[in-house]
Design an enzyme around this catalytic site. Structure first.
Site, PDB file in Angstrom:
ATOM      1  N   LYS A 101       0.867  -1.182   0.000  1.00  0.00           N
ATOM      2  CA  LYS A 101       0.000   0.000   0.000  1.00  0.00           C
ATOM      3  C   LYS A 101       0.895   1.221   0.000  1.00  0.00           C
ATOM      4  O   LYS A 101       2.046   1.151   0.435  1.00  0.00           O
ATOM      5  CB  LYS A 101      -0.883   0.005   1.258  1.00  0.00           C
ATOM      6  CG  LYS A 101      -2.114   0.868   1.141  1.00  0.00           C
ATOM      7  CD  LYS A 101      -3.216   0.194   0.373  1.00  0.00           C
ATOM      8  CE  LYS A 101      -4.392   1.142   0.132  1.00  0.00           C
ATOM      9  NZ  LYS A 101      -5.558   0.449  -0.445  1.00  0.00           N
ATOM     10  N   ASP A 150      -6.995   4.474  -4.574  1.00  0.00           N
ATOM     11  CA  ASP A 150      -7.663   4.305  -3.278  1.00  0.00           C
ATOM     12  C   ASP A 150      -8.270   5.675  -2.990  1.00  0.00           C
ATOM     13  O   ASP A 150      -8.495   6.457  -3.933  1.00  0.00           O
ATOM     14  CB  ASP A 150      -6.656   3.857  -2.197  1.00  0.00           C
ATOM     15  CG  ASP A 150      -7.325   3.431  -0.892  1.00  0.00           C
ATOM     16  OD1 ASP A 150      -7.869   2.321  -0.832  1.00  0.00           O
ATOM     17  OD2 ASP A 150      -7.332   4.223   0.074  1.00  0.00           O
TER      18      ASP A 150
END
Ligand code: NDP
Length: 450
Positions: free
Chosen positions: A125, A165
């Site tokens: 991430k 995201d």
């Protein structure tokens, strides 16, 4: 003291002020005791200790100029957590709340989510504490270009493939990809969520929301219920929330709410999807603008939320879809949902329910689908985009949707059957954590100490 308690204690010491990461690690590790008791290899080979420590963490500065010529500086991250199953894969988040702890929690969850899909993808991430909101396209482009100037050294189609995201949608992926291509001279699938005429996959932008609704359908079917005719609460008003609402409408359910960083919208007649898309995707405005066309809807500004939770969970519905952000559903919210008759919660966001709220849902015995299982449709479709890029091809929407449906059905069965195998039928938190962990852990053992 158990090995799990030791690992958690050590994490608190070694990763101070990373509350979200600690919360995510605690939830996963606490589910694992029964597996560790059954198979001592995971302890003997130090798998738990290795699993909670990222393989690599990249922290970097992003300097850029705003429209007034002023120099701005943001903190940026890429946490490459685990590559036992494949190239690192996981989104980029641009939001002022981004810290090392937030990115680590998201990367940690991503390991198990990606494992549950059954596809070959490791967990990662990244992101920055940059807020694209209120910035001009030129400012966002300069930020993205500066961000990629550093990030491109660490990514690539067989290495690490980031996606979007919160705060990273089609516009940001476009600027990031354009600059990656310029820096490397390579036109290759180093990012997913790309535009449809430059390497993107049909169905990628819809996949997380649609997948989360499919997951809810599986949970409801298990209870001999269906989605059609149900009233649903949705939070968030971004990519995941909008496509959750879209699929619910297609399947004959009535989504009656959504929310953003300014407040909660409630429309008992059912959310008008076109109006919502126009406000959030085109005009990029607050949800309060929805009232201009719909005087029968109500809007609760953030300042009027209950002190112990969020307005969106105080309405009555059979199914709830938290699709905004982490810890947006508190224990009091969970109790309100249960008191109002909720039967099923399917998480589009990552870790939207606090640990106490999850406990309430599990104790009440309702169908509860944790984010790492229920929202895995996005990353699964990203992997389908990688497959299409590698084959220099583009699949049709029905083909992508079929694959997405299969993946979500497979994840549901895996979580359900694993929960059953370990003596907790219906506990999909336990099922998801054990099944995800076991797949990665077995690969780590097979591959020797790394
Ligand atoms: P978007 O940026 O498209 O939308 C996020 C939405 O949540 C926006 O409506 C935003 O409000 C609201 N929001 C964000 N942060 C806060 C906050 N701190 N308080 C209140 N509201 C907030 O993001 P996505 O829809 O892509 O992501 C939503 C969630 O889903 C995240 O948890 C993400 O990690 C998760 N997820 C996303 C995937 C994807 O494919 N995109 C895949 C799997 C999980 P506003 O409109 O005012 O900014």
């Amino acid at each position: 003291m158990s090995r799990i308690d030791e690992v958690l204690l050590n994490l608190q010491r070694s990763s101070p002020a990373q509350g979200e990461f600690y919360q995510a690690a605690e939830e996963v590790l606490e589910s694992l005791q029964i597996l560790l008791d059954a198979d001592p290899r995971y302890i003997e080979q130090g798998v738990v200790e290795r699993m909670v420590e990222p393989e690599r963490q990249i922290l970097f500065r992003v300097a850029w100029t705003d429209d007034d010529g002023r120099i701005r500086v943001n903190k940026a991250y890429r946490v490459q957590f685990n590559s036992a199953l494949g190239p690192y894969k996981g989104g980029l988040r641009f939001h002022p709340s981004v810290t090392a702890g937030v990115i680590k929690f998201l990367g940690f969850e991503q390991i198990f989510k990606n494992a549950l899909t059954g596809l070959s993808i490791g967990g990662a991430k990244g992101g920055a504490d940059f807020d694209p909101k209120g910035r001009s396209d030129g400012e966002v482009m300069r930020f993205c270009q500066s961000f990629m100037t550093e990030l491109h050294r660490y990514i690539g189609p067989a290495v690490d493939v980031p996606a979007g995201d919160i705060g990273v949608g089609a516009r940001e992926i476009g600027y990031l990809y354009g600059h990656y291509q310029r820096l490397t001279g390579r036109y290759e699938g180093a990012l997913t969520g790309k535009g449809l005429n430059w390497g993107g996959s049909l169905g990628r932008k819809e996949a997380t929301g649609y997948g989360c609704v499919y997951f809810a359908e599986h949970m409801l079917n298990e209870l001999a219920l269906g989605l059609q005719g149900t009233t649903c609460l949705v939070s968030g008003a971004g990519n995941v929330a909008i496509h959750t609402i879209e699929k619910l409408i297609q399947l004959g359910a009535t989504p009656v709410s959504c929310s953003d960083s300014t407040g909660t919208l409630y429309h008992p007649a059912g959310i008008d999807l076109d109006a919502l898309k126009k406000i959030k995707e085109v005009e990029r405005k607050s949800l309060v603008a929805y009232l201009e066309a719909h005087s029968d809807a109500e809007f609760t500004p953030l300042a009027d939320y209950p002190s112990d939770g969020h307005a969106v969970w105080r309405y009555s519905a059979e199914v709830a879809f938290p699709c905004a952000t982490q810890n947006e559903l508190t224990e009091a919210d969970a109790q309100a949902l249960l008191a109002n008759g909720v039967r099923c919660v399917s998480e589009g966001a990552n870790m939207p329910s606090t640990a106490e709220a999850v406990r309430c849902f599990l104790d009440a015995g309702i169908a509860y689908g944790p984010g790492k299982a229920a929202n895995a449709g996005g990353v699964a479709t990203s992997q389908l985009e990688m497959q299409q890029n590698a084959g220099l091809t583009q699949w049709s929407m029905p083909k992508v949707e079929d694959r997405l449906r299969d993946v979500m059905a497979g994840i549901y069965r895996l979580c359900r059957d694993t929960a059953q195998e370990f003596g907790s039928p219906g506990n999909l938190v336990l099922g998801a954590n054990i099944a995800g962990f076991r797949r990665v852990a077995d690969a780590m053992i097979d591959q020797g100490l790394r």
